[in-house]
Each structure stands twice: as C-alpha cells, then as structure tokens.
Design a protein around this motif. Structure first.
Motif, PDB file in Angstrom:
ATOM      1  N   ASP A  73      -8.709  19.955  34.452  1.00  0.00           N
ATOM      2  CA  ASP A  73      -7.752  19.923  33.702  1.00  0.00           C
ATOM      3  C   ASP A  73      -7.288  18.527  33.624  1.00  0.00           C
ATOM      4  O   ASP A  73      -6.743  18.029  34.691  1.00  0.00           O
ATOM      5  CB  ASP A  73      -6.599  21.018  34.212  1.00  0.00           C
ATOM      6  N   ALA A  74      -7.627  17.571  32.854  1.00  0.00           N
ATOM      7  CA  ALA A  74      -7.445  16.060  32.835  1.00  0.00           C
ATOM      8  C   ALA A  74      -5.874  15.991  32.880  1.00  0.00           C
ATOM      9  O   ALA A  74      -5.473  14.829  33.448  1.00  0.00           O
ATOM     10  CB  ALA A  74      -8.032  15.544  31.551  1.00  0.00           C
ATOM     11  N   SER A  75      -4.978  16.770  32.293  1.00  0.00           N
ATOM     12  CA  SER A  75      -3.636  16.587  32.363  1.00  0.00           C
ATOM     13  C   SER A  75      -2.968  16.722  33.872  1.00  0.00           C
ATOM     14  O   SER A  75      -1.785  16.074  33.967  1.00  0.00           O
ATOM     15  CB  SER A  75      -3.024  17.304  31.336  1.00  0.00           C
ATOM     16  N   SER A  76      -3.468  17.217  34.710  1.00  0.00           N
ATOM     17  CA  SER A  76      -2.744  17.671  36.071  1.00  0.00           C
ATOM     18  C   SER A  76      -3.669  17.113  37.218  1.00  0.00           C
ATOM     19  O   SER A  76      -3.084  17.197  38.129  1.00  0.00           O
ATOM     20  CB  SER A  76      -2.589  19.243  36.166  1.00  0.00           C
ATOM     21  N   LYS A  77      -5.128  16.979  37.049  1.00  0.00           N
ATOM     22  CA  LYS A  77      -5.775  16.617  38.335  1.00  0.00           C
ATOM     23  C   LYS A  77      -5.360  15.480  39.034  1.00  0.00           C
ATOM     24  O   LYS A  77      -5.591  15.350  40.237  1.00  0.00           O
ATOM     25  CB  LYS A  77      -7.340  16.733  37.742  1.00  0.00           C
ATOM     26  N   ASP A  78      -4.754  14.354  38.203  1.00  0.00           N
ATOM     27  CA  ASP A  78      -4.638  13.084  38.829  1.00  0.00           C
ATOM     28  C   ASP A  78      -3.190  13.527  39.798  1.00  0.00           C
ATOM     29  O   ASP A  78      -2.897  12.550  40.530  1.00  0.00           O
ATOM     30  CB  ASP A  78      -4.190  11.922  37.847  1.00  0.00           C
ATOM     31  N   ASN A  79      -2.506  14.373  39.445  1.00  0.00           N
ATOM     32  CA  ASN A  79      -1.349  14.573  40.560  1.00  0.00           C
ATOM     33  C   ASN A  79      -1.589  15.729  41.342  1.00  0.00           C
ATOM     34  O   ASN A  79      -0.712  16.584  41.768  1.00  0.00           O
ATOM     35  CB  ASN A  79      -0.017  15.095  39.396  1.00  0.00           C
ATOM     36  N   GLY A  80      -2.830  15.869  41.627  1.00  0.00           N
ATOM     37  CA  GLY A  80      -3.150  16.962  42.594  1.00  0.00           C
ATOM     38  C   GLY A  80      -3.045  18.467  41.789  1.00  0.00           C
ATOM     39  O   GLY A  80      -2.816  19.351  42.678  1.00  0.00           O
ATOM     40  N   GLY A  81      -3.387  18.673  40.730  1.00  0.00           N
ATOM     41  CA  GLY A  81      -3.150  19.760  39.765  1.00  0.00           C
ATOM     42  C   GLY A  81      -1.534  20.303  39.846  1.00  0.00           C
ATOM     43  O   GLY A  81      -1.378  21.453  39.259  1.00  0.00           O
ATOM     44  N   ASP A  82      -0.649  19.604  39.970  1.00  0.00           N
ATOM     45  CA  ASP A  82       0.644  19.919  40.003  1.00  0.00           C
ATOM     46  C   ASP A  82       0.935  20.052  38.660  1.00  0.00           C
ATOM     47  O   ASP A  82       0.699  19.139  37.562  1.00  0.00           O
ATOM     48  CB  ASP A  82       1.552  18.675  40.327  1.00  0.00           C
ATOM     49  N   LEU A  83       1.500  21.118  38.035  1.00  0.00           N
ATOM     50  CA  LEU A  83       2.104  21.477  36.836  1.00  0.00           C
ATOM     51  C   LEU A  83       3.612  21.467  36.476  1.00  0.00           C
ATOM     52  O   LEU A  83       4.090  21.775  35.520  1.00  0.00           O
ATOM     53  CB  LEU A  83       1.702  23.127  36.646  1.00  0.00           C
ATOM     54  N   GLY A  84       4.243  20.990  37.707  1.00  0.00           N
ATOM     55  CA  GLY A  84       5.896  20.771  37.547  1.00  0.00           C
ATOM     56  C   GLY A  84       6.386  22.237  37.419  1.00  0.00           C
ATOM     57  O   GLY A  84       5.774  23.285  37.901  1.00  0.00           O
TER      58      GLY A  84
END
Length: 440
Positions: A329-340
């Motif tokens: 998931d390119a939209s969250s992987k850079d944040n450790g998978g964080d979805l907010g």
C-alpha cells in the motif's frame, strides 16, 4: 451506486453498443483497432444512436454528426483500454456481484426484473448485452478503487487545513467546459484555443446557448455529453484557480476562461446547498496495516507471504518496520502502515469489521479484501461527535476524490498515448468551432 446509475445514461449505453454489436452483424466493418481488440462500425453506430435517443427532444444541442461520432469513438476507445487493463491486472467481478447490481438498478427505477428486460428490449438492447456492459463498468470502477488505494492518499494535515479554510459547510454543484491544448502547445494552437473558448463564452453571455448545451457541443472534456456536469463539491475540492471566486457567485453565473494544465476552462455554478451534518457520537479507530496484493492466479503466493509476515510479528518483529519494508500500500507504507483515524466503514465493510473486532494494540490474523491480503494492528480508538467525524470523513473523501480524478485522468491519458490505436472510419473531422472563433 450513484456512479453506477449514472452510467445507464451514457457509459452503459456505450458498453451495451459494444456487446450488442459483437453478437450480431458478423460481416461488419472495423471502426478502430485498439491494441489487440477492435471496435466495429456497428458498435459506433449503436452508441451514437443511444446518444441521439437521449437527446431526442434536444438534438440542436448536439454537435454535428461527424464531431459526435468522433467523441463517441474516443469514449469507446478509452473504455476498451480501461477494461483490458483491468483484466490484465487481475481485477475480477463475480456473477453474483453483477446480479446484485442489476437488481439494484431495477429497484432504483421501480422495475421488476421482467419490466427491466422489456425496457431494455424496447431500447434495442439485449439483456445479455446489458449484463456484459454492466460487468465491464464494474470492472473499471473496481480498478479505480484499487488505483485510489495505491496512488491516492490524504493526510490528517490536509484534512485539518481544509477544515481551517472552510468557512461553512456549503457545497457547490458545478459544470465546466474545456478547450484542450496538447502538451507543448505552439503559440498558434494557444491562440486558436483562446479564440474558441472566447467564442463559447460569448455565446453563453449573450444567452444564445445554455451552458450545458455549449458543453455538449464544444467541450473537449470526457463529460461533455453530460453537459459538463461535475457534481457537488466543497471548496476544498474545487481547483484553486476557481475556489475563491465560486463562493461569490450566484447560481447560473460563469467564471473564466482560465488556462489550466489541460487547456482553457469555463466553470459554471449550477446550485448551492448546505452540506452541514450533525448529531450523536461515533467510534473512530487508529490502525496500521500491511497489504500484500494478490493478482489473478497468485492468491496462494500472496497468502503464503502474509502468513510469513504475521509469524514474524508474532515472534516479536516491529509491525511498523515490517509494514515499511513489505507493504504494497504505497499510500501508507512510508508511515509504517499508519492509516490515521477513521470510522469503521471508511475503508469498506470487510476491513472495518476486522478493525472493530480487535482491542487496542491487538494484531489481526491475515484476512482478504478485494485489494489483497491484510494484517492490521489497531493502535487506538476514541469517541467523537458524529458531526465532526462526518465532516472530516466528507472532507477526506472529497480531497481524495479530487486527487483521484486528477491521477486517473492522467493515467487514462497515458494508456491512450501508449496504446496502438488505428482509426478506420471517417470520424476525424476538424473540431467544431464556436461562432466568434477563427478555426481549429
């Protein structure tokens, strides 16, 4: 479902034309070759006929036949390309999902299934062709959803900024007209485009043509045949060049022309409504996730990978580090998978149900959604007012939708530019020019 119903007016008609034509007229001329597929002249004729039938009492609003054929053929080409790419990337729609969509369409129109069949027959469309067209439309919708998951992300900071700048909950119904310019347009092309958009604006200003009719006749936008309708939007999902001016307009007024990345645009404010929501409490969740996609024929491999990652996490590996290293998931992987923070239904019922069943800090077993295989770690939960939550969710959705439209339009243009397309019929007439324009 709103999008699905809307396609009955135009897109499904185009799909149905394709399906019908391939069932009849075995000796048929080729209108266009699209990569390894073809569009038959009968497909084009049937699709144009559907548009003419929809405008039966307003045919003066349509462009000349040659221009209409060119517009419709281009739509058929794009539909072929999108459907082919959906199938190539493993997007599937089951028979049960098609059946459910047909039932919903019948209910929305207060038809029994027999009445729907009779209505289709009266429109010259077989039920099998309609079913095939609907499957293709669902394929493209699903591909767009997958595209949004991988290419579009909206941060909490963007939502906060939109909330801070939003003076009210107003929503605006908009329509637009585009006079497209090619990349690297020459001064002559720019001048011709400027003259054409000025001529269109003159027609509207002098009340010689309604905005929607001008959009149908002259706009280069994919939604030209819908009168340029852009639907309801908040200020945060209106292009910055127009946003501040829109709030000062009265319904019916037009702004522009303004030159943007795609060409010259006119924008009309059609209507305004209060978009405020309110009442009650809602549960929000915060979570991380890891996604492993499962293209057609590779589900077992994806399941094996996700099982291995879950075992590593169970053995003490850090969830965020694993997500950064492996998540697709390119939209969250850079944040450790964080979805907010999100509500249970924000990412779909399967995903939301898994998150809701966890305790804070707990990690799920691997589970499957249309996007692929997931592991989720719930990191928090809270209660917030439904009005605040709904407003944030609406703003997040609207920002995401705006980004998706921009990215998807760019993606479809790339598909078109990379494809082999050979037009074999006489629909390459020069673009129609508004009175007052000099040509082009």
């Amino acid at each position: 479902m709103k999008t699905l119903l809307h396609t009955l007016a135009v897109a499904a008609a185009l799909f149905a034309a394709s399906a019908n034509a391939q069932q009849v007229q075995p000796l048929d001329r080729i209108a266009a070759v699209v990569d390894e597929d073809i569009i038959l002249s009968s497909e084009l004729d049937h699709a144009v006929g559907n548009i003419l039938a929809q405008y039966a009492t307003r045919q003066d609003q349509l462009p000349p036949r040659a221009i209409l054929e060119r517009q419709v053929l281009e739509r058929l080409i794009l539909l072929k390309l999108q459907t082919a790419r959906a199938q190539q990337t493993g997007v599937n729609v089951s028979d049960e999902e098609v059946d459910a969509a047909i039932s919903s369409i019948a209910q929305q129109n207060n038809f029994t299934m027999d009445q729907l069949r009779r209505q289709l027959a009266g429109d010259g469309m077989s039920f099998d062709a309609f079913r095939a067209s609907l499957r293709e439309e669902l394929l493209i919708q699903r591909m767009r959803q997958r595209f949004a998951q991988t290419r579009v992300s909206v941060s909490d900071a963007e939502v906060d900024a939109a909330l801070a700048s939003q003076a009210s909950g107003a929503q605006y119904r908009l329509a637009h007209i585009l006079v497209a310019l090619p990349e690297g347009a020459t001064p002559e092309q720019i001048q011709t485009g400027q003259q054409k958009i000025d001529g269109i604006k003159g027609l509207i200003d002098r009340d010689e043509m309604e905005f929607s009719a001008a959009a149908v006749r002259y706009s280069d936008s994919p939604n030209a045949l819908e009168g340029g309708d852009l639907g309801w939007r908040r200020t945060d999902e209106i292009p910055a060049a127009f946003a501040s001016a829109i709030t000062t307009l009265q319904p019916g007024q037009v702004i522009g022309p303004i030159r943007g990345p795609s060409g010259f645009q006119l924008l009309q404010l059609v209507d305004v409504r209060d978009g405020q929501t309110g009442g009650g409490q809602v549960t929000q969740y915060q979570a991380r996730h890891i996604l492993i996609r499962a293209p057609a024929g590779e589900d077992s491999e994806a399941r094996a990978r996700i099982d291995g990652l879950r075992a590593r996490i169970a053995g003490g590996a850090d969830f965020a580090e694993i997500a950064s290293e492996t998540s697709e998931d390119a939209s969250s992987k850079d944040n450790g998978g964080d979805l907010g923070w999100f509500t249970q239904d924000e990412f779909g019922p399967e995903f939301g149900g898994q998150v809701a069943a966890l305790s804070d800090g707990e990690v799920s077993a691997p589970f499957r959604t249309q996007a692929g295989w997931h592991i989720v770690q719930r990191t928090g939960s809270r209660q917030s007012s439904a009005s605040d939550s709904n407003q944030r969710a609406q703003i997040r959705e609207s920002i995401g939708q705006r980004k998706l439209e921009e990215e998807w339009d760019r993606y479809v243009r790339e598909l078109r530019s990379e494809a082999y397309v050979s037009i074999r019929t006489g629909v390459d007439a020069d673009p129609d020019v508004a009175p007052g324009a000099s040509g082009g």
